[in-house]
Design a protein around this motif. Structure first.
Motif, PDB file in Angstrom:
ATOM      1  N   ASP A  44       0.811  -1.336   0.113  1.00 23.00           N
ATOM      2  CA  ASP A  44      -0.036  -0.124   0.096  1.00 23.00           C
ATOM      3  C   ASP A  44       1.004   1.280   0.005  1.00 23.00           C
ATOM      4  O   ASP A  44       0.471   2.138  -0.576  1.00 23.00           O
ATOM      5  N   ILE A  45       1.900   1.094   0.806  1.00 21.11           N
ATOM      6  CA  ILE A  45       2.493   2.512   0.925  1.00 21.11           C
ATOM      7  C   ILE A  45       3.651   2.690  -0.231  1.00 21.11           C
ATOM      8  O   ILE A  45       3.829   3.735  -0.874  1.00 21.11           O
ATOM      9  N   ARG A  46       4.033   1.436  -0.798  1.00 16.65           N
ATOM     10  CA  ARG A  46       4.804   1.540  -2.059  1.00 16.65           C
ATOM     11  C   ARG A  46       4.221   2.075  -3.352  1.00 16.65           C
ATOM     12  O   ARG A  46       4.569   2.842  -4.033  1.00 16.65           O
ATOM     13  N   TRP A  47       2.819   1.384  -3.174  1.00 16.21           N
ATOM     14  CA  TRP A  47       2.037   2.205  -4.414  1.00 16.21           C
ATOM     15  C   TRP A  47       1.817   3.444  -4.454  1.00 16.21           C
ATOM     16  O   TRP A  47       1.804   4.253  -5.351  1.00 16.21           O
ATOM     17  N   THR A  48       1.660   4.129  -3.125  1.00 13.87           N
ATOM     18  CA  THR A  48       1.383   5.435  -3.007  1.00 13.87           C
ATOM     19  C   THR A  48       2.739   6.032  -3.460  1.00 13.87           C
ATOM     20  O   THR A  48       2.668   7.322  -4.140  1.00 13.87           O
ATOM     21  N   LEU A  49       3.797   5.739  -3.201  1.00  8.63           N
ATOM     22  CA  LEU A  49       5.084   6.178  -3.495  1.00  8.63           C
ATOM     23  C   LEU A  49       5.291   6.239  -5.010  1.00  8.63           C
ATOM     24  O   LEU A  49       5.837   7.217  -5.297  1.00  8.63           O
ATOM     25  N   GLU A  50       4.865   5.251  -5.651  1.00  6.07           N
ATOM     26  CA  GLU A  50       5.172   5.127  -7.127  1.00  6.07           C
ATOM     27  C   GLU A  50       4.382   6.158  -7.760  1.00  6.07           C
ATOM     28  O   GLU A  50       4.761   6.465  -8.714  1.00  6.07           O
ATOM     29  N   MET A  51       2.996   6.401  -7.123  1.00  5.41           N
ATOM     30  CA  MET A  51       2.174   7.267  -7.872  1.00  5.41           C
ATOM     31  C   MET A  51       2.824   8.755  -7.543  1.00  5.41           C
ATOM     32  O   MET A  51       2.811   9.201  -8.589  1.00  5.41           O
ATOM     33  N   ASN A  52       3.415   8.875  -6.310  1.00  7.30           N
ATOM     34  CA  ASN A  52       4.175  10.165  -6.094  1.00  7.30           C
ATOM     35  C   ASN A  52       5.453  10.341  -7.151  1.00  7.30           C
ATOM     36  O   ASN A  52       5.675  11.474  -7.511  1.00  7.30           O
TER      37      ASN A  52
END
Length: 211
Positions: free
Chosen positions: A150-158
């Motif tokens: 979940d956190i990695r997905w958010t960072l990838e979007m950022n």
């Protein structure tokens, strides 16, 4: 928002709703007793249209899952600009849960939509990775894999929105686990990854573009 009364939503209906979430679906397929252990210790919540689900600045130990309805993430207080939406199946509140920090945004049930149903899982149940009194190692591994993803997905979007951000290099420096799958060593690594990614995301939220 209120707690759902016992029997208000049939257990089979709740199970159908959580089946759409990979974390719960995996547990349903492997060990239904573990699902019961999570559900009996979690809060099932009902939010009418427009109800505040999370208020910026609040603190609590929960990871939330939207089971039904839609939620709006607001720029400020209720009535302010909607900056994001949350759809069924999505976990949210991961960062504040991991770092025991105040909630960074106000979230409300879609004022123009139907009532929302949420599940709130207490992070304290999973915080001690060596505590096997409630949950098996596979369940604890599934939980931390979900948190990391979940956190990695958010960072990838950022990163996609701002590829030149200096924090992209920090993401690359986090070590990936290469040992045996399904082991305590993997669990330790996942928790370290979760905390490392959370630190990067906090820094990104403070200095980079907000999503």
């Amino acid at each position: 928002m209120r707690d759902v009364a016992k029997g208000e939503i049939p257990p089979e209906s709740v199970q159908r709703m959580v089946q759409g979430i990979p974390f719960f679906n995996e547990i349903i397929r492997t060990d239904t007793q573990q699902l019961d252990a999570i559900m009996t210790r979690s809060r099932l919540l009902h939010a009418d249209a427009g109800d505040v689900v999370i208020r910026r600045g609040d603190t609590d130990p929960y990871l939330y899952f939207l089971l039904k309805g839609q939620l709006d993430v607001l720029a400020g207080e209720p009535g302010s600009t909607v900056i994001n939406t949350i759809s069924p199946g999505q976990p949210f509140g991961t960062l504040a849960m991991l770092r025991a920090m105040p909630r960074s945004a106000t979230i409300v049930a879609d004022p123009k939509g139907k009532a929302a149903v949420l599940l709130a899982v207490d992070y304290n149940l999973f915080k001690d990775i060596d505590d096997s009194s409630l949950f098996t190692l596979p369940t604890r591994l599934s939980f931390y894999r979900m948190v990391v993803n979940d956190i990695r997905w958010t960072l990838e979007m950022n990163k996609k929105a701002d590829p030149g951000n200096a924090l992209v290099a920090s993401m690359r420096k986090l070590p990936l686990y290469t040992g045996g799958r399904g082991t305590r060593d993997e669990l330790v690594s996942l928790r370290e990854q979760a905390n490392g990614l959370a630190e990067i995301l906090c820094a990104w939220n403070e200095s980079g573009p907000r999503r």
